[in-house]
Design an enzyme around this catalytic site. Structure first.
Site, PDB file in Angstrom:
ATOM      1  N   CYS A 152      -5.087  25.746   5.206  1.00 23.26           N
ATOM      2  CA  CYS A 152      -3.834  25.221   5.747  1.00 23.26           C
ATOM      3  C   CYS A 152      -2.852  26.329   6.096  1.00 23.26           C
ATOM      4  O   CYS A 152      -2.979  27.472   5.647  1.00 23.26           O
ATOM      5  CB  CYS A 152      -3.149  24.302   4.726  1.00 23.26           C
ATOM      6  SG  CYS A 152      -4.155  22.980   4.059  1.00 23.26           S
ATOM      7  N   CYS A 170       2.280  23.544   5.518  1.00 22.64           N
ATOM      8  CA  CYS A 170       1.605  22.241   5.501  1.00 22.64           C
ATOM      9  C   CYS A 170       2.373  21.249   4.619  1.00 22.64           C
ATOM     10  O   CYS A 170       2.761  21.573   3.492  1.00 22.64           O
ATOM     11  CB  CYS A 170       0.183  22.397   4.980  1.00 22.64           C
ATOM     12  SG  CYS A 170      -0.770  20.844   5.022  1.00 22.64           S
ATOM     13  N   CYS A 209      -1.933  19.868   9.116  1.00 20.27           N
ATOM     14  CA  CYS A 209      -1.070  20.934   9.639  1.00 20.27           C
ATOM     15  C   CYS A 209      -1.679  21.669  10.827  1.00 20.27           C
ATOM     16  O   CYS A 209      -1.021  22.517  11.436  1.00 20.27           O
ATOM     17  CB  CYS A 209      -0.713  21.929   8.530  1.00 20.27           C
ATOM     18  SG  CYS A 209      -2.119  22.871   7.887  1.00 20.27           S
ATOM     19  N   CYS A 232      -7.434  22.134   8.175  1.00 19.51           N
ATOM     20  CA  CYS A 232      -6.716  20.932   7.749  1.00 19.51           C
ATOM     21  C   CYS A 232      -6.312  20.110   8.976  1.00 19.51           C
ATOM     22  O   CYS A 232      -5.813  20.660   9.959  1.00 19.51           O
ATOM     23  CB  CYS A 232      -5.471  21.347   6.963  1.00 19.51           C
ATOM     24  SG  CYS A 232      -4.324  20.003   6.603  1.00 19.51           S
ATOM     25  N   ARG A 270     -12.823  24.450   6.184  1.00 20.54           N
ATOM     26  CA  ARG A 270     -12.553  23.830   7.481  1.00 20.54           C
ATOM     27  C   ARG A 270     -11.038  23.643   7.664  1.00 20.54           C
ATOM     28  O   ARG A 270     -10.283  23.606   6.688  1.00 20.54           O
ATOM     29  CB  ARG A 270     -13.251  22.473   7.596  1.00 20.54           C
ATOM     30  CG  ARG A 270     -12.725  21.423   6.656  1.00 20.54           C
ATOM     31  CD  ARG A 270     -13.499  20.112   6.774  1.00 20.54           C
ATOM     32  NE  ARG A 270     -12.906  19.057   5.942  1.00 20.54           N
ATOM     33  CZ  ARG A 270     -13.110  18.908   4.658  1.00 20.54           C
ATOM     34  NH1 ARG A 270     -13.918  19.762   4.028  1.00 20.54           N
ATOM     35  NH2 ARG A 270     -12.522  17.930   3.984  1.00 20.54           N
TER      36      ARG A 270
END
Length: 349
Positions: free
Chosen positions: A31, A35, A65, A62, A60
């Site tokens: 993030c 976020c 955000c 987010c 991976r």
């Protein structure tokens, strides 16, 4: 405090200007520090300088955000297309038509449009029509033709909303200052040349840091048909006040003003005057102060069209990241003005 502790403090503070990413091992996502998701436990957090490095470690992006900016870029493209479609349409497209064109639901499209423009599609279209109307009238078109060409159904609708659309009657815009006398005076100031223009109601133009011809050209574009006189000694006191402010901004530049703009522009300009010397506000903060928190871009446009810089202190508005952003008279002058104001404020204690 080591470096990771400092990074963690920025995560806890949701600092939008932070230039790193954090990953949550229990969630498998990375993030931005800003976020809005609930803060994770410190022991479950890792820090990365970039998205590729976070992804190489198995995390991976987010969805909330959008640390890679993919959803933001898609939304920007959708909004740009919608704006171009409205600009090219003679009538105002319906929300249904705009949403279908975007491929999103009405609710999703409306939220994207508001987030990126600070306006609803209807408000954007009304502003677009008002600009068309103003341009046609300023070019000398008859009121009836300009009203029809801008997409309004009748002249009565325009006259009913004169204040919010144009800030003056259509006839006044069309006349372009015809029949008015604007007195002007040049002077030297700390940033080069200075031009002040005033009508019988008050100061209508302040420009500086450009050659005399450029400054006068700017004023004449705003009042193309006005009778402009130069070197008016009656403006001497006003010019001295502006020069004194530029040299040592100890207090607000309090001058009688003749400001012409839409109701929204007038509201933004009045709000700008409430920002104390030596302080700054972001465009988002200014929009909230003006009573329309989402109209950030419209507020920025109002700042850009401010005809009496210094008296209406648009130089006190900065980007959300602290960047000085654009300024009609040059970012170096904006920086210098803010620094002089800060020094004067410190001297006052």
């Amino acid at each position: 405090m080591d470096n990771t502790d400092r990074l963690w403090e920025q995560v806890l503070g949701r600092q939008a200007s932070a230039d790193f990413l954090y990953a949550v091992t229990t969630m498998g996502v990375y993030c931005r520090p800003s976020c809005p998701s609930p803060r994770p436990l410190r022991r479950n957090v890792r820090f990365f300088p970039s998205a590729p490095e976070a992804e190489a470690a198995g995390f991976r992006a987010c969805r909330r955000c959008d640390p890679k900016g993919e959803r933001a870029r898609l939304a920007q493209a959708v909004v740009r297309d919608a704006c171009a479609f409205m600009e090219a349409s003679e009538a105002v497209p319906s929300l249904d038509d705009l949403a279908k064109r975007s491929g999103f639901s009405k609710f999703h499209f409306l939220r994207m449009f508001r987030d990126h423009t600070g306006l609803t599609p209807r408000s954007y279209a009304e502003g677009m029509r008002a600009r068309r109307l103003h341009s046609a009238l300023a070019n000398g078109e008859r009121v009836v033709d300009a009203v029809a060409g801008a997409g309004y159904g009748s002249e009565s609708r325009v006259y009913e909303k004169t204040g919010s659309l144009l800030g003056m009657t259509p006839g006044s815009v069309r006349r372009g200052g015809q029949g008015e006398r604007i007195r002007t005076a040049f002077a030297d100031c700390p940033f080069g040349r200075l031009l002040v223009g005033a009508t019988g109601k008050g100061v209508c133009f302040i420009g500086f840091a450009e050659p005399d011809e450029a400054l006068m050209g700017d004023l004449r574009r705003r009042f193309p048909k006005a009778d402009v006189t130069t070197g008016d000694p009656a403006l001497a006191a006003t010019v001295r006040a502006v020069v004194a402010f530029l040299e040592e901004p100890k207090q607000a530049l309090d001058l009688p003003l003749d400001l012409r703009g839409t109701a929204f522009q007038q509201r933004v300009w009045r709000t700008l005057c409430t920002i104390p010397a030596g302080e700054t506000r972001t465009y988002a903060q200014l929009a909230a102060m003006a009573g329309n928190p989402k109209a950030i871009r419209a507020v920025a446009r109002s700042c850009a069209t401010n005809p009496v810089s210094l008296a209406v202190p648009c130089h006190r508005v900065i980007g959300s990241d602290g960047d000085l952003t654009g300024y009609r008279w040059g970012v170096p002058r904006k920086k210098a003005l803010l620094e002089r104001e800060r020094q004067a404020a410190l001297a006052r204690g």
